[in-house]
Design a protein around this motif. Structure first.
Motif, short mmCIF file in Angstrom:
data_model
loop_
_atom_site.label_atom_id
_atom_site.label_comp_id
_atom_site.label_asym_id
_atom_site.label_seq_id
_atom_site.Cartn_x
_atom_site.Cartn_y
_atom_site.Cartn_z
N GLY A 198 36.34 1.23 -32.02
CA GLY A 198 36.34 0.82 -33.41
C GLY A 198 35.24 1.46 -34.22
N TYR A 199 34.00 1.14 -33.88
CA TYR A 199 32.82 1.62 -34.59
C TYR A 199 31.67 1.80 -33.62
N PRO A 200 30.71 2.69 -33.94
CA PRO A 200 29.49 2.73 -33.14
C PRO A 200 28.72 1.42 -33.33
N LYS A 201 27.96 1.04 -32.32
CA LYS A 201 27.16 -0.18 -32.37
C LYS A 201 25.68 0.19 -32.56
N LEU A 202 24.92 -0.73 -33.10
CA LEU A 202 23.50 -0.48 -33.36
C LEU A 202 22.78 -0.01 -32.10
N GLY A 203 23.08 -0.65 -30.98
CA GLY A 203 22.39 -0.31 -29.74
C GLY A 203 22.71 1.05 -29.19
N GLN A 204 23.70 1.74 -29.78
CA GLN A 204 24.05 3.08 -29.33
C GLN A 204 23.39 4.17 -30.17
N VAL A 205 22.83 3.80 -31.31
CA VAL A 205 22.15 4.78 -32.15
C VAL A 205 20.64 4.56 -32.17
N VAL A 207 36.15 -6.89 -46.14
CA VAL A 207 36.22 -8.33 -45.93
C VAL A 207 35.01 -8.85 -45.18
N ILE A 208 34.63 -8.14 -44.12
CA ILE A 208 33.59 -8.63 -43.21
C ILE A 208 32.27 -7.88 -43.37
N GLY A 209 32.32 -6.65 -43.91
CA GLY A 209 31.10 -5.89 -44.13
C GLY A 209 30.73 -5.03 -42.93
N ILE A 210 29.63 -4.30 -43.08
CA ILE A 210 29.09 -3.46 -42.03
C ILE A 210 27.60 -3.74 -41.90
N ASP A 211 26.98 -3.16 -40.89
CA ASP A 211 25.55 -3.40 -40.67
C ASP A 211 24.66 -2.22 -41.00
N GLY A 212 25.24 -1.08 -41.26
CA GLY A 212 24.43 0.08 -41.60
C GLY A 212 25.24 1.35 -41.64
N ILE A 213 24.59 2.40 -42.11
CA ILE A 213 25.20 3.73 -42.17
C ILE A 213 24.20 4.73 -41.62
N VAL A 237 32.28 2.46 -20.58
CA VAL A 237 33.31 1.85 -21.40
C VAL A 237 32.64 0.98 -22.47
N ASP A 238 32.75 1.39 -23.71
CA ASP A 238 32.21 0.72 -24.89
C ASP A 238 30.70 0.87 -25.04
N ILE A 239 29.93 0.57 -23.98
CA ILE A 239 28.48 0.72 -24.03
C ILE A 239 27.98 0.81 -22.59
N PRO A 240 26.90 1.54 -22.34
CA PRO A 240 26.37 1.55 -20.98
C PRO A 240 25.97 0.14 -20.54
N SER A 241 26.44 -0.27 -19.39
CA SER A 241 26.15 -1.62 -18.91
C SER A 241 24.64 -1.82 -18.78
N GLY A 242 24.18 -2.95 -19.33
CA GLY A 242 22.76 -3.26 -19.29
C GLY A 242 22.02 -2.99 -20.58
N ILE A 243 22.67 -2.34 -21.54
CA ILE A 243 22.04 -2.05 -22.83
C ILE A 243 22.38 -3.15 -23.83
N ASP A 244 21.36 -3.63 -24.53
CA ASP A 244 21.57 -4.61 -25.59
C ASP A 244 22.28 -3.92 -26.75
N GLY A 245 23.46 -4.40 -27.12
CA GLY A 245 24.26 -3.76 -28.14
C GLY A 245 23.68 -3.84 -29.53
N LYS A 246 22.67 -4.68 -29.72
CA LYS A 246 22.06 -4.83 -31.05
C LYS A 246 20.75 -4.07 -31.17
N THR A 247 19.94 -4.08 -30.10
CA THR A 247 18.61 -3.47 -30.18
C THR A 247 18.51 -2.12 -29.48
N GLY A 248 19.44 -1.84 -28.57
CA GLY A 248 19.35 -0.62 -27.78
C GLY A 248 18.40 -0.71 -26.60
N LEU A 249 17.81 -1.87 -26.39
CA LEU A 249 16.86 -2.04 -25.30
C LEU A 249 17.58 -2.34 -23.99
N PRO A 250 17.08 -1.82 -22.87
CA PRO A 250 17.67 -2.16 -21.57
C PRO A 250 17.36 -3.61 -21.22
#
Length: 254
Positions: A188-195, A220-226, A161-174
């Protein structure tokens, strides 16, 4: 494909709730209901029993929404709660009570022990990981870590649900033990830690679910990447008619 950090996604949620007026409980309902709908379409044709492993925060609340719909549809559904029921607050507590009100079973791992969880995982056809969300910032420990290890060792399909538990949503590191999902449904959107790897590996197949956040918030708020994906690349390719000349489509300099 537009990508957000967990911090920016939190701002999207806050803007949707406070400025646009979408109640947080509606966002959670949209997330859980649509996760269940897609999970049912793709994974539940031959399933009878579902084990949903919930944490104490909003990710666990999403898990309770999924559990309520699964129970309503006749699946043998059991929620294994990493903490105690009285530790849940806000929308998570609301959705736990809604699930219980229709006869849902909640097993507290904190009081029943991990043997009950392992038994439930062994009897289930599919597992739902709803322990930690994208805001996790410290290493997994305690019952949550044991639950993650039990899921990974089960050999059963795991829906995160949303992201595998234990994964950092920003870096993708366990962050210690981390779920290795079959399929992750994110909101809503994919997160950095999922790509980013190894988070992309842990996520398995990734599906983005619309939870009714208006697209104009990007301005209004922007995005972090494409991330360049198939839909974006196809937009650059012009139609090639049978009589077209190769020079019509550009030139390459070597």
């Amino acid at each position: 494909m537009k990508i957000l950090s967990p911090e920016r996604m939190a701002k999207y949620d806050e803007y949707s709730i406070k400025t646009w007026g979408i109640p947080s409980a509606v966002l959670m309902e949209n997330a859980g209901r649509n996760t269940y709908r897609l999970m049912k379409e793709r994974y539940l044709h031959n399933a009878g029993a579902i084990a949903v492993i919930c944490g104490r925060g909003n990710n666990g609340g999403d898990g309770f929404v999924i559990s309520r719909y699964a129970l309503r549809d006749g699946f043998r559904t059991t929620v294994f709660l990493a903490g105690k029921r009285n530790e849940l607050k806000g929308d998570a507590a609301l959705n736990m009570e809604l699930y219980v009100s229709i006869g849902g079973e909640v097993v507290e791992c904190a009081t029943k022990g991990m043997d009950a969880l392992k038994k439930g995982i062994g009897e289930a056809d599919i597992l739902v990981d709803a322990i930690f969300g994208t805001g996790l910032s410290k290493e997994t420990a305690g019952n949550e870590k044991l639950a993650i290890e039990a899921m990974n060792g089960s050999g059963k399909p795991i829906i995160s649900v949303d992201i595998p538990s234990g994964i950092d949503g920003k870096t993708g590191l366990p962050l210690g033990a981390a779920v290795r999902a079959t399929h992750t449904f994110t909101y809503g959107y994919p997160k950095l830690g999922q790509v980013l790897y190894p988070g992309a590996y842990h996520s398995g197949k990734l599906t983005v679910i619309d939870i009714s956040i208006p697209a104009f918030i990007e301005d209004v708020i922007g995005i972090d990447g494409i991330v360049a994906d198939g839909a974006m690349l196809r937009g650059f390719i012009r139609e090639r008619l049978p009589w077209s000349h190769k020079g019509t489509f550009g030139h390459v300099v070597v």
